[in-house]
Design an enzyme around this catalytic site. Structure first.
Site, mmCIF file in Angstrom:
data_model
loop_
_atom_site.group_PDB
_atom_site.id
_atom_site.type_symbol
_atom_site.label_atom_id
_atom_site.label_comp_id
_atom_site.label_asym_id
_atom_site.label_seq_id
_atom_site.Cartn_x
_atom_site.Cartn_y
_atom_site.Cartn_z
ATOM 1 N N CYS A 1 36.570 41.085 33.463
ATOM 2 C CA CYS A 1 37.222 39.834 32.900
ATOM 3 C C CYS A 1 35.962 38.819 32.125
ATOM 4 O O CYS A 1 34.733 38.679 32.695
ATOM 5 C CB CYS A 1 37.737 38.868 33.545
ATOM 6 S SG CYS A 1 38.315 37.349 33.199
ATOM 7 N N GLU B 1 39.228 27.488 26.142
ATOM 8 C CA GLU B 1 40.399 27.976 25.317
ATOM 9 C C GLU B 1 41.516 28.078 25.681
ATOM 10 O O GLU B 1 42.038 27.844 26.943
ATOM 11 C CB GLU B 1 40.139 29.589 25.397
ATOM 12 C CG GLU B 1 38.907 29.994 24.686
ATOM 13 C CD GLU B 1 38.893 31.744 24.963
ATOM 14 O OE1 GLU B 1 37.614 32.266 24.924
ATOM 15 O OE2 GLU B 1 39.790 32.332 24.915
ATOM 16 N N CYS C 1 35.831 38.848 38.781
ATOM 17 C CA CYS C 1 36.703 40.319 38.243
ATOM 18 C C CYS C 1 35.775 40.980 37.400
ATOM 19 O O CYS C 1 35.369 40.553 36.141
ATOM 20 C CB CYS C 1 37.852 39.840 37.650
ATOM 21 S SG CYS C 1 39.092 38.975 39.077
ATOM 22 N N CYS D 1 40.776 37.210 27.522
ATOM 23 C CA CYS D 1 40.419 35.927 28.293
ATOM 24 C C CYS D 1 39.006 35.861 28.103
ATOM 25 O O CYS D 1 38.025 36.476 28.472
ATOM 26 C CB CYS D 1 40.665 36.098 29.658
ATOM 27 S SG CYS D 1 41.988 35.380 30.427
ATOM 28 N N CYS E 1 34.351 30.574 35.702
ATOM 29 C CA CYS E 1 35.292 31.120 36.874
ATOM 30 C C CYS E 1 34.152 31.583 37.795
ATOM 31 O O CYS E 1 32.998 32.145 37.469
ATOM 32 C CB CYS E 1 36.136 32.217 36.390
ATOM 33 S SG CYS E 1 37.353 32.666 37.616
ATOM 34 N N CYS F 1 49.042 29.082 26.836
ATOM 35 C CA CYS F 1 48.315 29.696 27.906
ATOM 36 C C CYS F 1 47.083 28.737 28.119
ATOM 37 O O CYS F 1 46.315 28.523 27.074
ATOM 38 C CB CYS F 1 47.837 31.033 27.797
ATOM 39 S SG CYS F 1 46.881 31.657 28.912
HETATM 40 N N1 SAH Z 1 42.238 33.732 37.695
HETATM 41 C C1 SAH Z 1 43.605 34.002 37.426
HETATM 42 C C2 SAH Z 1 44.184 33.544 36.169
HETATM 43 C C3 SAH Z 1 43.380 33.953 35.082
HETATM 44 S S1 SAH Z 1 43.084 35.495 34.365
HETATM 45 C C4 SAH Z 1 43.923 35.397 37.849
HETATM 46 O O1 SAH Z 1 43.224 36.003 38.070
HETATM 47 O O2 SAH Z 1 45.149 35.785 37.902
HETATM 48 C C5 SAH Z 1 44.815 36.136 33.582
HETATM 49 C C6 SAH Z 1 45.033 37.475 33.879
HETATM 50 O O3 SAH Z 1 44.380 38.338 32.821
HETATM 51 C C7 SAH Z 1 44.811 38.062 35.009
HETATM 52 O O4 SAH Z 1 45.722 38.894 35.282
HETATM 53 C C8 SAH Z 1 43.467 38.791 34.874
HETATM 54 O O5 SAH Z 1 43.197 39.678 35.759
HETATM 55 C C9 SAH Z 1 43.764 39.485 33.283
HETATM 56 N N2 SAH Z 1 42.586 39.657 32.743
HETATM 57 C C10 SAH Z 1 41.462 39.235 32.712
HETATM 58 N N3 SAH Z 1 40.372 39.851 31.895
HETATM 59 C C11 SAH Z 1 41.331 40.895 31.468
HETATM 60 C C12 SAH Z 1 41.008 42.003 30.352
HETATM 61 N N4 SAH Z 1 39.791 42.017 29.678
HETATM 62 N N5 SAH Z 1 42.064 42.878 30.171
HETATM 63 C C13 SAH Z 1 43.275 42.686 30.731
HETATM 64 N N6 SAH Z 1 43.484 41.667 31.490
HETATM 65 C C14 SAH Z 1 42.660 40.821 31.987
#
Ligand code: SAH
Length: 352
Positions: free
Chosen positions: A125, A98, A122, A339, A118, A111
């Protein structure tokens, strides 16, 4: 993790100096490399056939013996609210990634994803739910931007590596990508307009600080204490929270670039007055700017966002401590905002 077939020379992932070397090895004149590079990285040619100032013989050689990465657009969702465009691209092996185009007053920002899937895990995510499939090549990262620029006919001025994947977990390819993206022979995007976001891989953050780049580093912090961070982000178990802040301070010291701290607000989890106070205490000494992101709920988890008042209270608390923050504008909320949601929905065949 699968690696893609690397037998053929991946010409679109080669920096100009390496392409020149390759061209010389083929018995061609060196200047041909600059011509081919320009076709790939400035004219955004979608095949070697388009390279009209290159001989037919060399063009067919490129087509037969090299890998020429071009992503195939599978879907594009356009937000009716703000014109945000969310793309789903297929890679040559069928994997999907994406990318998102956001239109701001100051220019177009893309972006991009850095990995298919991944492995960071987290909790909030969607990109990590099915794990990592593979790293993206430099060309696969570049081409997300190229296809979007070609599709819209509008220049991209900003790039954020904040899509699917952990960019510092694909470090070597990321660095090649960053240098090619900002190179004067390519799109020549200003390094100051490029942001790399990490979940906090401390040794790689320190390494990035040494690369002599002027890009912005964004740290996904999301909690101000070690215990809370571990609950939201398994990667936190590998690096202690103060080591993380030290790595940010080091990045600033080496590059002079202010850090962006990303903090996704999750109702009842990390959004209380005490959380804000603790955050202010943790990052008070850092040259940074905080980006507050009300969490995008995903169906696999029960995380909710605080209401507007809660977000503002959190922000005011930071402000009282002299910490500058912005609340991320919610772009493209009507089009699988969070994301990895579009990719995942496609994989689950719920695609309309
Ligand atoms: N792996 C990297 C970049 C990808 S995620 C990182 O962790 O920074 C990009 C951003 O979106 C990160 O800050 C991540 O924590 C956040 N993110 C992912 N899923 C999310 C969600 N459902 N709501 C809000 N932020 C989210």
């Amino acid at each position: 993790m699968r690696e893609i077939n690397m037998e053929k020379t991946d010409i679109k992932s080669l920096p100009l100096a390496q392409l020149e070397q390759w061209i010389l090895e083929q018995g061609e004149k060196k200047f041909r490399a600059a011509q081919i590079y320009q076709w790939m990285h400035q004219k955004l040619a979608d095949s070697p056939d388009a390279m009209t100032n290159i001989s037919a013989v060399l063009r067919s050689k490129l087509a037969a013996e090299c890998r020429y990465t071009v992503l195939r657009q599978v879907a594009c969702q356009v937000s009716e609210k703000d014109g945000t465009r969310k793309y789903l691209f297929a890679l040559s092996d069928g994997n999907m990634v994406e990318s998102v185009l956001m239109r701001y007053k100051h220019g177009n920002s893309v972006c991009i994803s850095s990995q298919a899937g991944c492995r960071m895990g987290c909790r909030f995510c969607a990109s990590t739910l099915d794990g990592l499939v593979r790293n993206l090549t430099p060309a696969e990262m570049l081409d997300q931007i190229y296809r979007i620029q070609a599709d819209t006919g509008e220049r991209v001025s900003n790039v954020v590596v904040m899509g699917t994947g952990e960019p510092l977990d694909n470090y070597e390819n990321l660095l090649i990508f960053l240098r090619m993206l900002t190179d004067e022979n390519g799109l020549h995007i200003s390094q100051r307009n490029v942001t790399v976001s990490t979940c906090g891989l401390v040794p790689k953050m320190r390494q990035l600080a040494e690369e002599n780049l002027q890009i912005t580093l964004a740290l996904s912090l999301h909690a101000a204490t070690q215990r809370k961070r571990e609950q939201l982000m398994p990667v936190a178990k590998r690096y202690e929270i103060h080591e993380l802040i030290d790595a940010c301070a080091y990045y600033f010291k080496k590059t002079g670039r202010r850090i962006t701290i990303e903090y996704s607000l999750v109702s009842g989890v990390n959004d209380t007055g005490q959380d804000a106070e603790e955050l202010a205490g943790l990052i008070g000494g850092l040259h940074c700017h905080v980006n507050l992101i009300p969490v995008n709920p995903i169906k696999e988890r029960d995380y909710r966002r605080p209401d507007r008042k809660g977000v503002m209270a959190f922000q005011s608390c930071l402000e009282r401590h002299g910490i500058v923050s912005t609340v991320r504008r919610e772009m493209g909320q009507d089009i699988d905002g969070a994301c990895g949601q579009l990719r995942k929905r496609y994989a689950e065949n719920n695609f309309t």
